[in-house]
Design an enzyme around this catalytic site. Structure first.
Site, PDB file in Angstrom:
ATOM      1  N   GLY A  92      84.597  45.641  13.022  1.00 25.98           N
ATOM      2  CA  GLY A  92      84.739  44.191  13.163  1.00 25.98           C
ATOM      3  C   GLY A  92      83.740  43.452  12.305  1.00 25.98           C
ATOM      4  N   GLN A  94      78.757  36.791   9.009  1.00 27.72           N
ATOM      5  CA  GLN A  94      78.075  38.007   8.541  1.00 27.72           C
ATOM      6  C   GLN A  94      78.146  38.182   7.026  1.00 27.72           C
ATOM      7  OE1 GLN A  94      79.990  40.592  11.782  1.00 27.72           O
ATOM      8  NE2 GLN A  94      78.006  41.562  11.445  1.00 27.72           N
ATOM      9  N   CYS A 149      76.197  46.968  14.925  1.00 25.80           N
ATOM     10  CA  CYS A 149      76.536  45.719  14.237  1.00 25.80           C
ATOM     11  C   CYS A 149      76.182  45.869  12.763  1.00 25.80           C
ATOM     12  CB  CYS A 149      75.738  44.577  14.862  1.00 25.80           C
ATOM     13  SG  CYS A 149      76.069  42.982  14.111  1.00 25.80           S
ATOM     14  N   LEU A 150      77.087  45.434  11.895  1.00 28.94           N
ATOM     15  CA  LEU A 150      76.825  45.559  10.458  1.00 28.94           C
ATOM     16  C   LEU A 150      75.621  44.716  10.027  1.00 28.94           C
ATOM     17  CD1 LEU A 150      80.479  45.580   9.052  1.00 28.94           C
ATOM     18  CD2 LEU A 150      78.946  47.523   9.414  1.00 28.94           C
ATOM     19  N   HIS A 190      82.151  40.959  21.109  1.00 29.86           N
ATOM     20  CA  HIS A 190      81.012  41.055  20.174  1.00 29.86           C
ATOM     21  C   HIS A 190      81.203  40.104  18.988  1.00 29.86           C
ATOM     22  CE1 HIS A 190      78.105  43.757  17.760  1.00 29.86           C
ATOM     23  NE2 HIS A 190      78.589  42.907  16.865  1.00 29.86           N
ATOM     24  N   GLU A 191      82.429  40.077  18.434  1.00 25.50           N
ATOM     25  CA  GLU A 191      82.677  39.243  17.244  1.00 25.50           C
ATOM     26  C   GLU A 191      82.693  37.757  17.585  1.00 25.50           C
ATOM     27  OE1 GLU A 191      82.241  40.659  14.543  1.00 25.50           O
ATOM     28  OE2 GLU A 191      82.491  42.703  15.266  1.00 25.50           O
ATOM     29  N   HIS A 239      79.317  36.370  17.670  1.00 24.87           N
ATOM     30  CA  HIS A 239      78.760  36.023  16.348  1.00 24.87           C
ATOM     31  C   HIS A 239      79.069  34.564  15.976  1.00 24.87           C
ATOM     32  CE1 HIS A 239      77.008  39.585  14.548  1.00 24.87           C
ATOM     33  NE2 HIS A 239      78.049  40.333  14.853  1.00 24.87           N
TER      34      HIS A 239
END
Ligand code: NI
Length: 172
Positions: A46, A51, A94-95, A136-137, A140
């Site tokens: 994701g 990000q 997480c990226l 989670h997304e 963000h």
């Protein structure tokens, strides 16, 4: 399409509240393509637009875990409309926080609503990895990171590590 650089903690952009997408323009379609390419390259399941430094409410996901059968999802202005009382623990990463994984407790099932790139409104129920991923997304888009759910001790430890790394990179 192009792979865009990822925004990594402690970059303060990750704390911005992203703006709703008002119209699906060619820039938005391009952004979606770049997000998918960046996400698959990372690789990740994701990615939120912030990000890659763009504060708009758009998310890409693919929880299929299969290179052959990719199931890309593009979520515009996504929101959680229902969450189960029942919760479960899942190990998240997480990226924007590379190579750090920790268990997070969230609602087990959610119902979420979003607009597709074709301008269609979709409502969908999810459990398992998809439920974790969409929560989670969407976090963000509101400037929330999964480390915010950890104890202060754990969060401070990871923040300190990444602050040091950022200083090293800056040559300070
Ligand atoms: Ni993330």
């Amino acid at each position: 399409m192009s792979i865009r650089p990822l925004v990594i903690i402690p970059d303060s952009k990750l704390r911005l509240i992203s703006e709703p997408v008002k119209e699906i323009t060619s820039e938005i379609r391009q952004l979606a393509e770049d997000m998918l390419e960046t996400m698959y390259d990372a690789p990740g399941v994701g990615l939120a637009a912030i990000q890659i430094g763009v504060p708009v409410r758009m998310v890409t996901m693919d929880v299929s875990k299969s290179e052959e059968e990719r199931q890309p999802m593009v979520l515009i202005n996504p929101e959680i409309v229902w969450a189960s009382e029942e919760r479960r623990v899942y190990e998240e990463g997480c990226l924007s926080i590379p190579e750090y994984y920790e268990e997070v407790e969230r609602p087990d099932r959610v119902r979420f609503r979003y607009m597709t790139l074709q301008g269609e409104t979709v409502e969908q129920e999810a459990d398992g990895l998809l439920a974790t991923c969409v929560q989670h997304e969407i976090d963000h888009l509101n400037g929330v990171l999964f480390i915010d759910y950890l104890s202060k001790l754990k969060r401070d430890r990871v923040l300190t590590k990444f602050r040091k790394a950022a200083r090293r990179e800056a040559g300070a």
